[in-house]
Design an enzyme around this catalytic site. Structure first.
Site, PDB file in Angstrom:
ATOM      1  N   LYS A   1       1.334  -1.247  -0.235  1.00 58.08           N
ATOM      2  CA  LYS A   1      -0.079  -0.399  -0.017  1.00 58.08           C
ATOM      3  C   LYS A   1       1.174   1.380   0.112  1.00 58.08           C
ATOM      4  O   LYS A   1       1.097   1.884   0.857  1.00 58.08           O
ATOM      5  CB  LYS A   1      -1.054  -0.382   0.932  1.00 58.08           C
ATOM      6  CG  LYS A   1      -1.939   1.068   0.882  1.00 58.08           C
ATOM      7  CD  LYS A   1      -2.843   0.125   2.383  1.00 58.08           C
ATOM      8  CE  LYS A   1      -3.903   1.496   2.501  1.00 58.08           C
ATOM      9  NZ  LYS A   1      -4.715   1.699   1.070  1.00 58.08           N
TER      10      LYS A   1
HETATM   11  N1  PPE Z   1      -7.363  -2.375  -2.686  1.00 63.73           N
HETATM   12  C1  PPE Z   1      -6.953  -0.834  -2.970  1.00 63.73           C
HETATM   13  C2  PPE Z   1      -6.340  -0.339  -4.048  1.00 63.73           C
HETATM   14  C3  PPE Z   1      -7.617  -0.213  -1.437  1.00 63.73           C
HETATM   15  O1  PPE Z   1      -6.800   1.054  -1.836  1.00 63.73           O
HETATM   16  C4  PPE Z   1      -8.095  -0.855  -0.513  1.00 63.73           C
HETATM   17  C5  PPE Z   1      -8.109   0.330   0.530  1.00 63.73           C
HETATM   18  C6  PPE Z   1      -8.178  -2.330  -0.727  1.00 63.73           C
HETATM   19  C7  PPE Z   1      -8.206  -3.126  -1.431  1.00 63.73           C
HETATM   20  C8  PPE Z   1      -9.105  -2.561   0.349  1.00 63.73           C
HETATM   21  O2  PPE Z   1      -7.946  -2.579   1.267  1.00 63.73           O
HETATM   22  P1  PPE Z   1      -8.574  -2.743   3.208  1.00 63.73           P
HETATM   23  O3  PPE Z   1      -9.112  -0.713   3.095  1.00 63.73           O
HETATM   24  O4  PPE Z   1      -7.619  -3.263   3.565  1.00 63.73           O
HETATM   25  O5  PPE Z   1      -9.689  -3.807   2.840  1.00 63.73           O
HETATM   26  N2  PPE Z   1      -8.090   1.294   0.076  1.00 63.73           N
HETATM   27  C9  PPE Z   1      -8.045   2.468   1.332  1.00 63.73           C
HETATM   28  C10 PPE Z   1      -7.462   3.760   1.322  1.00 63.73           C
HETATM   29  C11 PPE Z   1      -9.024   4.687  -0.238  1.00 63.73           C
HETATM   30  C12 PPE Z   1      -8.180   6.179   0.232  1.00 63.73           C
HETATM   31  O6  PPE Z   1      -9.578   6.813  -0.874  1.00 63.73           O
HETATM   32  O7  PPE Z   1      -7.427   7.048   0.607  1.00 63.73           O
HETATM   33  C13 PPE Z   1      -9.125   2.639   2.883  1.00 63.73           C
HETATM   34  O8  PPE Z   1      -9.827   1.880   1.992  1.00 63.73           O
HETATM   35  O9  PPE Z   1      -8.956   2.558   3.967  1.00 63.73           O
END
Ligand code: PPE
Length: 318
Positions: A157
């Site tokens: 991330k």
């Molecule tokens: N894919 C991506 C690309 C992504 O950024 C997130 C979270 C996920 C999947 C889901 O991951 P999880 O939150 O662990 O279930 N995206 C984060 C950032 C969003 C933002 O706009 O800033 C979030 O949801 O916190």
């Protein structure tokens, strides 16, 4: 955004408005940062952070993948977060820890630049809106392909990688859609701009596997566990674009977004055009889990009060 009072910056609690960095911060120029998105929810026994340890672990994994050693222990980051929420007096909030190459060294060799760590918390409503959670969102596949593992690290991330998600999001937003779905270089479905994706057909859930170009979301794993507990089979496999159009139900998961039904993809109505029964079951169980209403999932909650008690016991301070 909704400011709160304090931000944790390299071990100190500073006022929200004083949490500033230099314009020559390495990460601002090259995207050399890794971060997390975590949520704290109100429960009957006080605010609690959902799957806190899993997010802290992924922060350390992401920083390791980009050769950015974090100058704190995992437990220090966890405790700092709990104390920050308590000091800000928040009952529920979004939590954004970020680790970044700081000020002092420019150029593409970053290993001599300092590594800074900050944690911010603020109240943030569901990303795609309460309407989106209730009625579903309209999504469009982006013409931008998801970053591939031969040039970047989908598993991390990392700040710079989000330029890919941002291009996709802007593209579909300008076309009047609420969320983007990204495919990989082979045309397989990867994920939303900031969410993992699940496709339901004939009572079975499918989602791209961890070896696809996805972030292995904490909520992805949560939804898979919940589905298994509901007796619904989940298959991790490649998903083609047309399967989105043939799906009975589609939903997205992410910390900011939570569990969001998709009601339309590329102008094809998904199922009946309203959130389907499996999506609703997963969503309802998820809501119960994060608010501490389902005993099966209490282990996923890290109570803020426990951290605050540890602080007053003198393990760390301002
Ligand atoms: N894919 C991506 C690309 C992504 O950024 C997130 C979270 C996920 C999947 C889901 O991951 P999880 O939150 O662990 O279930 N995206 C984060 C950032 C969003 C933002 O706009 O800033 C979030 O949801 O916190």
């Amino acid at each position: 955004m909704q400011p709160s009072e304090l931000i944790w910056m390299n071990g100190e609690f500073v006022k929200w408005e004083d949490a500033k960095i230099h314009v020559l911060t390495h990460a601002l120029h090259y995207g050399t940062s890794v971060f997390e998105g975590v949520r704290c929810y109100e429960t009957a026994s006080g605010p609690a952070v959902f799957r806190h340890q899993d997010h802290v672990d992924r922060l350390f994994q992401s920083s390791g993948l980009y050769y950015m050693p974090i100058p704190y222990e995992r437990e220090e980051i966890r405790q700092a977060t709990l104390e920050l929420i308590a000091r800000n007096g928040l009952r529920q909030c979004y939590i954004r820890p970020i680790v970044f190459r700081g000020y002092g060294q420019m150029g593409l060799f970053p290993l001599d630049a300092p590594v800074d760590v900050t944690i911010a918390v603020w109240e943030w409503a569901s990303y795609l809106g309460e309407d989106g959670k209730r009625d579903g969102v309209r999504a469009k596949t982006s013409s931008w392909r998801r970053i591939s593992p031969d040039s970047l690290i989908p598993h991390a991330k990392a700040g710079g990688q989000y330029l890919n998600s941002i291009l996709a999001k802007i593209e579909v937003h300008k076309s009047g859609y609420e969320e983007a779905i990204l495919l990989d270089g082979h045309g397989h479905v990867c994920e939303g701009s900031g969410e993992n994706i699940f496709v339901v057909r004939d009572g079975l859930i499918s989602t791209p596997s961890e070896s696809s170009s996805i972030l292995n979301g904490v909520n992805r794993r949560t939804a898979m566990q919940i589905a298994a507990d509901l007796g619904i089979e989940v298959r991790e496999r490649n998903i083609s674009r047309a399967e989105l159009y043939l799906a009975d139900e589609i939903f997205l998961t992410g910390t900011a977004a939570e569990v969001v039904p998709v009601r339309e993809v590329d102008d094809h109505t998904v199922g009946e055009g309203t959130p389907g029964p499996i999506t609703r079951q997963v969503q309802t169980t998820f809501e119960d889990a994060v608010h501490g209403r389902d005993d099966r999932y209490l282990d996923w909650l890290d109570p803020v009060a426990a951290g605050a008690r540890a602080q007053s016991g003198g393990t760390a301070g301002q």
